[in-house]
Design an enzyme around this catalytic site. Structure first.
Site, PDB file in Angstrom:
ATOM      1  N   ASN A 163      47.186   0.694  23.500  1.00  0.00           N
ATOM      2  CA  ASN A 163      48.340   0.543  22.597  1.00  0.00           C
ATOM      3  C   ASN A 163      49.046   1.860  22.276  1.00  0.00           C
ATOM      4  O   ASN A 163      50.263   1.894  22.125  1.00  0.00           O
ATOM      5  CB  ASN A 163      47.963  -0.231  21.326  1.00  0.00           C
ATOM      6  CG  ASN A 163      46.853   0.417  20.538  1.00  0.00           C
ATOM      7  OD1 ASN A 163      46.176   1.316  21.033  1.00  0.00           O
ATOM      8  ND2 ASN A 163      46.664  -0.031  19.320  1.00  0.00           N
ATOM      9  N   GLY A 242      39.090   0.810  19.737  1.00  0.00           N
ATOM     10  CA  GLY A 242      39.262  -0.529  20.297  1.00  0.00           C
ATOM     11  C   GLY A 242      38.724  -1.579  19.332  1.00  0.00           C
ATOM     12  O   GLY A 242      38.675  -1.346  18.123  1.00  0.00           O
ATOM     13  N   SER A 243      38.288  -2.680  19.894  1.00  0.00           N
ATOM     14  CA  SER A 243      37.893  -3.801  19.026  1.00  0.00           C
ATOM     15  C   SER A 243      36.521  -3.553  18.388  1.00  0.00           C
ATOM     16  O   SER A 243      35.690  -2.808  18.916  1.00  0.00           O
ATOM     17  CB  SER A 243      37.822  -5.090  19.858  1.00  0.00           C
ATOM     18  OG  SER A 243      36.724  -5.014  20.743  1.00  0.00           O
ATOM     19  N   VAL A 246      33.627  -4.641  20.820  1.00  0.00           N
ATOM     20  CA  VAL A 246      33.216  -3.651  21.836  1.00  0.00           C
ATOM     21  C   VAL A 246      32.632  -2.401  21.164  1.00  0.00           C
ATOM     22  O   VAL A 246      31.692  -1.796  21.671  1.00  0.00           O
ATOM     23  CB  VAL A 246      34.410  -3.311  22.771  1.00  0.00           C
ATOM     24  CG1 VAL A 246      34.019  -2.226  23.759  1.00  0.00           C
ATOM     25  CG2 VAL A 246      34.868  -4.551  23.510  1.00  0.00           C
ATOM     26  N   GLY A 247      33.165  -2.043  19.998  1.00  0.00           N
ATOM     27  CA  GLY A 247      32.632  -0.881  19.279  1.00  0.00           C
ATOM     28  C   GLY A 247      31.144  -1.025  18.985  1.00  0.00           C
ATOM     29  O   GLY A 247      30.367  -0.076  19.097  1.00  0.00           O
ATOM     30  N   GLU A 264      36.713   3.944  16.089  1.00  0.00           N
ATOM     31  CA  GLU A 264      37.946   3.524  15.408  1.00  0.00           C
ATOM     32  C   GLU A 264      38.192   2.095  15.842  1.00  0.00           C
ATOM     33  O   GLU A 264      38.652   1.848  16.949  1.00  0.00           O
ATOM     34  CB  GLU A 264      39.132   4.402  15.830  1.00  0.00           C
ATOM     35  CG  GLU A 264      38.953   5.876  15.570  1.00  0.00           C
ATOM     36  CD  GLU A 264      38.911   6.230  14.100  1.00  0.00           C
ATOM     37  OE1 GLU A 264      39.142   5.340  13.249  1.00  0.00           O
ATOM     38  OE2 GLU A 264      38.626   7.383  13.799  1.00  0.00           O
ATOM     39  N   CYS A 298      46.286  -0.820  15.462  1.00  0.00           N
ATOM     40  CA  CYS A 298      45.098  -1.182  14.676  1.00  0.00           C
ATOM     41  C   CYS A 298      45.395  -1.131  13.181  1.00  0.00           C
ATOM     42  O   CYS A 298      44.782  -1.847  12.406  1.00  0.00           O
ATOM     43  CB  CYS A 298      43.940  -0.260  15.027  1.00  0.00           C
ATOM     44  SG  CYS A 298      44.387   1.482  14.968  1.00  0.00           S
ATOM     45  N   GLU A 473      39.006  11.006  12.789  1.00  0.00           N
ATOM     46  CA  GLU A 473      39.771  11.737  13.785  1.00  0.00           C
ATOM     47  C   GLU A 473      40.945  12.348  13.046  1.00  0.00           C
ATOM     48  O   GLU A 473      41.509  11.710  12.165  1.00  0.00           O
ATOM     49  CB  GLU A 473      40.286  10.789  14.850  1.00  0.00           C
ATOM     50  CG  GLU A 473      39.174  10.055  15.568  1.00  0.00           C
ATOM     51  CD  GLU A 473      39.673   9.331  16.786  1.00  0.00           C
ATOM     52  OE1 GLU A 473      40.522   8.436  16.622  1.00  0.00           O
ATOM     53  OE2 GLU A 473      39.228   9.655  17.901  1.00  0.00           O
TER      54      GLU A 473
HETATM   55  O1  LIG Z   1      46.305   1.688  16.824  1.00  0.00           O
HETATM   56  C1  LIG Z   1      45.797   2.627  16.294  1.00  0.00           C
HETATM   57  C2  LIG Z   1      46.365   4.006  16.050  1.00  0.00           C
HETATM   58  C3  LIG Z   1      47.628   4.018  15.308  1.00  0.00           C
HETATM   59  C4  LIG Z   1      47.922   5.358  14.658  1.00  0.00           C
HETATM   60  O2  LIG Z   1      47.379   6.401  15.056  1.00  0.00           O
HETATM   61  O3  LIG Z   1      48.734   5.366  13.737  1.00  0.00           O
END
Ligand SMILES: O=CCCC(=O)O
Length: 497
Positions: A163, A242-243, A246-247, A264, A298, A473
């Site tokens: 994404n 990811g999901s 899977v995480g 995340e 997300c 992060e």
């Molecule tokens: O989809 C997750 C990341 C979106 C973001 O960094 O704002």
């Protein structure tokens, strides 16, 4: 124009469709390749090496050999290379954006915006590289000094989603390379090509000998290759976006080798609008947050809770603004919302809309696939009278469907907002200062947007709680710390022991 590409590039030499391992451009050992599909047309437009578990050992061993020298590279040199990378990505921003649009479907302006956002990370982590510090302390024991040094943990693996292919890589790689780790990236099968361009620019910036590798793979080979990466003894850190499903698998695989992990994961984020909110401010923020990349972030707003006094008015405002979106191919001028990236997104959106309708939800805008195109388009959709028990209140949508829930008071709003296993981001709009503080404390999420729907930035720690994962992060110190170990030294002086 690179022959066969559906778009023109200013510098076609930055387009790569080979994997990048140990600073060599490679095919998979199997020589197989997989197709990359344009979500805006449903057509294959490129292909990449389909690596599998048998390709992993070579990549990780090279990254490990490289780590043994890279960890000693002076932090200033690491910072300079990150800045050079930053500069090269800036120079090629528009070409990279075109690749991102053909991989993900997002409108070109959004792809460019993603790169601008992502460059915040290379810039920020270049600064962080030189500010990694240990500590020194005089303990109770006589003649003794205790100090801590920070050292890079080792080879890091990044498993990244489609994404935000550029932002997710630079957020992870920026921190890892600043810390002194080498990194092996496994991009999503939908978006390998933009990441390969990043690898080429990393090479030009001076990252060599396996300091930054990219292993491309198909959907079919993703589980096997990812498992081999997570289990490899030379891998000491895995970062996954990811999901939640899977995480959890990644966490289990990494627990065997007791590897450091950052996760995340899914969001299902609530967005609360109180009677005293500035409704236009809330609606403008929601427009950007919800329809960004057709609802596929997300941190997007999944459940919109509106207080009863302003519910109807807010529904009118948001419907009016949303009806002006122009859905189309991301590369077409004037497009403000693209397709979803995979056909699965269409299936999920249709299922959630049908479920909401069957449980009393009113579709006041959209509600269907866009007909007459092979692209993966879904109409921007708004559902009112949404209620607990609907699928849309329980699972992340990851598509352009917005559900408006009604609430009466703050206590109820907080209870319903927190009524999820996830805790990535929460947003609220109110002009009441006391309530602002209460909500900051009471909403269960790792990130809280207060009168804003946009709180992601290089300087802000990004990460969730509950089943949205752990670790941070970006942000000062915390993000780089995810790639470091702390070593304690104890020194005795003057004959003490
Ligand atoms: O989809 C997750 C990341 C979106 C973001 O960094 O704002």
């Amino acid at each position: 124009m690179v022959s066969g590409l559906p778009f023109q590039m200013d510098n076609a030499d930055v387009f790569k469709d080979l994997a990048y391992v140990n600073s060599q451009w490679k095919e998979a050992k199997s020589s197989k390749r997989f197709d990359v599909v344009d979500p805006g047309s449903g057509k294959v437009w490129a292909s990449c090496p389909d690596m599998d578990a048998s390709d992993v050992d070579e990549a990780v061993k090279a990254a490990h050999a490289s780590f043994l020298t890279y960890r000693k590279v002076n932090p200033r040199v690491r910072a300079q290379r990150l800045l050079k990378w930053d500069q090269l990505i800036r120079e090629h921003r528009d070409d990279i954006a075109k690749i991102v649009t053909y991989e993900t479907g997002k409108p070109i302006a959004e792809s460019q915006g993603e790169i601008d956002y992502a460059l915040g990370f290379t810039w920020w982590f270049a600064g962080e590289a030189e500010r990694i510090q240990g500590a020194i302390q005089t303990p109770a024991a006589p003649g003794r000094r205790v100090f801590t040094v920070k050292q890079p943990v080792g080879v890091a693996v990044a498993l990244v989603p489609w994404n935000f292919p550029i932002a997710m890589i630079l957020r992870k790689a920026g921190a890892a390379l600043a810390a002194g780790c080498t990194m092996v990236v496994k991009p999503s099968p939908e978006s390998p090509l933009s990441v390969l361009t990043l690898a080429l620019l990393a090479e030009r910036a001076g990252f060599s000998n396996g300091e930054f590798s990219v292993m491309t793979t198909s959907l079919a080979n993703t589980p096997g290759l990812s498992e081999a990466l997570c289990r490899h003894p030379n891998v000491r850190k895995v970062t996954f976006t990811g999901s939640t499903r899977v995480g959890k698998l990644v966490a289990k695989l990494c627990s065997d080798g007791l590897k450091k992990v950052t996760l995340e994961l899914g969001g299902n984020c609530p967005f609360l609008i109180f009677d005293d909110a500035d409704l236009n401010q809330a609606a403008d923020a929601l427009m950007l947050l919800k329809w960004r990349h057709a609802g596929q972030a997300c941190i997007t707003a999944n459940r919109v809770y509106v207080q009863s006094g302003v519910y109807d008015k807010f529904a009118d405002i948001i419907r009016e603004k949303t009806s002006k979106l122009k859905v189309g191919h991301g590369a077409d001028s004037g497009t403000t919302m693209g397709p979803v990236t995979t056909p699965n997104g269409l299936t999920k959106a249709s299922a959630q809309v049908a479920d909401a309708k069957s449980k009393g939800g009113q579709v006041i805008l959209g509600g269907n696939r866009v007909n007459g195109t092979e692209g993966f388009f879904f109409e921007p959709t708004i559902i009112t009278d949404a209620k607990p028990g609907m699928l849309i209140s329980e699972e992340e949508t990851f598509a352009p469907v917005m559900a408006l829930f009604k609430f009466d008071n703050e206590e109820e709003a907080v209870k319903r907002a927190n009524d999820t296993s996830m805790g990535l981001a929460s947003y609220f709009f109110t002009k009441n200062v006391d309530r602002t503080w209460r909500l900051l404390e009471n909403l269960e999420a790792g990130m809280i947007g207060m009168n804003t729907g946009n709180s992601s930035a290089a300087e802000s720690p990004f990460g969730g709680i509950k089943e949205s994962g752990y670790g941070k992060e970006s942000g000062k110190d915390v993000a780089v710390a995810e790639y470091m170990i702390t070593k304690t030294g104890t020194l005795t002086l003057d004959g003490h022991y």
